[in-house]
Each structure stands twice: as structure tokens, then as C-alpha cells.
Design a protein around this motif. Structure first.
Motif, PDB file in Angstrom:
ATOM      1  N   LEU A 259     -35.305 -22.452 -56.529  1.00  0.00           N
ATOM      2  CA  LEU A 259     -33.947 -22.566 -55.994  1.00  0.00           C
ATOM      3  C   LEU A 259     -33.419 -23.974 -56.230  1.00  0.00           C
TER       4      LEU A 259
ATOM      5  N   MET B 168     -24.193 -25.546 -55.292  1.00  0.00           N
ATOM      6  CA  MET B 168     -25.002 -24.696 -54.454  1.00  0.00           C
ATOM      7  C   MET B 168     -26.395 -25.314 -54.333  1.00  0.00           C
TER       8      MET B 168
ATOM      9  N   ALA C 142     -33.382 -15.979 -49.572  1.00  0.00           N
ATOM     10  CA  ALA C 142     -34.208 -15.738 -50.755  1.00  0.00           C
ATOM     11  C   ALA C 142     -35.583 -15.217 -50.354  1.00  0.00           C
TER      12      ALA C 142
ATOM     13  N   ASN D  61     -23.241 -15.212 -52.135  1.00  0.00           N
ATOM     14  CA  ASN D  61     -22.812 -16.491 -51.589  1.00  0.00           C
ATOM     15  C   ASN D  61     -21.699 -16.180 -50.591  1.00  0.00           C
TER      16      ASN D  61
ATOM     17  N   VAL E 257     -28.000 -10.575 -53.285  1.00  0.00           N
ATOM     18  CA  VAL E 257     -27.733 -11.768 -52.483  1.00  0.00           C
ATOM     19  C   VAL E 257     -26.348 -12.277 -52.863  1.00  0.00           C
TER      20      VAL E 257
ATOM     21  N   LEU F   3     -25.760 -13.822 -56.380  1.00  0.00           N
ATOM     22  CA  LEU F   3     -26.665 -14.859 -56.885  1.00  0.00           C
ATOM     23  C   LEU F   3     -27.811 -14.189 -57.607  1.00  0.00           C
TER      24      LEU F   3
ATOM     25  N   CYS G 160     -25.696 -17.646 -47.314  1.00  0.00           N
ATOM     26  CA  CYS G 160     -25.729 -16.434 -48.126  1.00  0.00           C
ATOM     27  C   CYS G 160     -26.035 -15.235 -47.242  1.00  0.00           C
TER      28      CYS G 160
ATOM     29  N   LEU H 193     -29.663 -20.273 -48.016  1.00  0.00           N
ATOM     30  CA  LEU H 193     -30.202 -19.634 -49.214  1.00  0.00           C
ATOM     31  C   LEU H 193     -31.721 -19.524 -49.178  1.00  0.00           C
TER      32      LEU H 193
ATOM     33  N   THR I 256     -26.963 -23.525 -48.851  1.00  0.00           N
ATOM     34  CA  THR I 256     -25.774 -22.704 -49.031  1.00  0.00           C
ATOM     35  C   THR I 256     -25.934 -21.424 -48.213  1.00  0.00           C
TER      36      THR I 256
END
Length: 190
Positions: free
Chosen positions: A64, A1, A25, A42, A40, A49, A7, A21, A5
């Protein structure tokens, strides 16, 4: 990841972000700062996550996982990525493998590849169902029809599944359907 990635983030029953991501995020951090809990997931397997949302957005993004650098290749043979492990077989199995063209390793690789191809459809369906279940348990466990929806998800009764989740909030319903789609598409169930 890594930061690319794909998400999806939910605050309660509302999707607040979907995409790479890093973007998701940042949205989760904004929700956190506004006093909302954000989950969150995946998109590949719906595993939640665990993001560290302390500090400002730059600090969150800095923690991250980074996008891996492509491997630099030098002269010589390419790396095949072969891993040596122990395999225990009966003597007659070793005898048969030794008689195959290319030897035991080539024969074993061919057998594994054939088994992987054969199991691809059922594996995809199983993983799809597990992802939908994982998400539904985390976000929709308190919604009406949850238990029935889970039963019909694993039974492959897509008409009943759709009926049980129809009254759910649109974001939750649509994401659950999206996660279950590979199982539905592979013709499993009714």
C-alpha cells in the motif's frame, strides 16, 4: 492516497469494512482468502482501488502507498508551490493584467481563486453525483430500480431516488445515499 485514506469495501452487496485503507485492505484480503471478491472504494470519490491481494496480510499492507513524510523546512523563504505554465491571451488581456496591482500573476491568481469559490457548490454537487453513480454502477447495477435511481440521482429528485433504492440491501442503499448527500444538501433538485 496513503494508508490513512478513508475507504469502504464491499463483498457483493454487503459492506465488509470501512475506515483507513490499511484496515479495509486487511478486510478485503480476508474476504479474498475466504473466496469472496471484494471491491474497495475511495470514500472521497468512490473510485475503485486496485489492491494487490497476493501473499499474506503483511505483504498486502507493505504494497500500500505509505503515508508521506512531512516536508522538512530549512532556513529561508518558504516554498510557495508555484508552478510556471504557459497562458495564451489576447493583447488587450495582457494589457489589462499588466495594469493591475501586483502584475499579471497576482491578478490571475485572484481571478482563479474567485472562480474556484464561485464554483465550489456546483462542483461539490457534481462530484457527489459522479461518486454515487460510480459506486452504484459497480455494485448496484443488477438491483431493481437501478436505472430509475440513476436518472433521479442526476435529476436531483431525492424523493424518487430514495424510493428507487429503498428495497436495495441496506449497506448498498446507505453508502449510495452517503455519497449523494453533498448534492442533496446543497439543495439541488426536489
Amino acid at each position: 492516497m496513503d494508508m490513512t485514506t478513508l475507504c469502504t469495501a464491499f463483498a457483493g452487496h454487503r459492506m465488509i469494512a470501512a475506515g483507513p485503507l490499511a484496515e479495509v485492505a486487511a478486510a478485503a484480503k480476508a474476504a479474498h482468502d475466504a473466496g469472496q471478491a471484494a471491491l474497495v472504494f475511495n470514500d472521497e470519490d468512490a473510485r475503485p482501488l486496485d489492491l494487490d491481494l497476493r501473499g499474506d496480510v503483511e505483504a498486502v499492507l507493505a504494497r500500500l502507498p505509505a503515508t508521506p513524510e512531512p516536508e522538512k523546512r530549512g532556513p529561508g523563504r518558504p516554498r510557495l508551490g508555484v508552478t510556471a505554465r504557459e497562458v495564451t491571451l489576447l493583447p488587450r488581456h495582457w494589457d489589462w493584467l499588466a495594469s493591475q496591482p501586483g502584475g499579471a500573476s497576482v491578478a490571475l491568481r485572484k481571478l482563479v481563486e474567485a472562480a474556484m469559490r464561485e464554483a465550489e457548490g456546483p462542483d461539490r454537487m457534481r462530484l457527489s453525483r459522479e461518486a454515487a453513480y460510480r459506486f452504484m454502477t459497480a455494485v448496484a447495477g443488477d438491483l431493481p430500480g437501478y436505472e430509475e435511481a440513476v436518472r433521479t440521482l442526476f435529476a436531483g429528485d431525492w424523493t424518487a431516488f430514495d424510493a428507487h433504492i429503498e428495497a436495495w440491501p441496506a449497506d448498498v442503499r446507505d453508502y449510495a445515499r452517503r455519497l449523494a448527500e453533498p448534492a442533496r444538501r446543497n439543495g439541488q433538485g426536489r
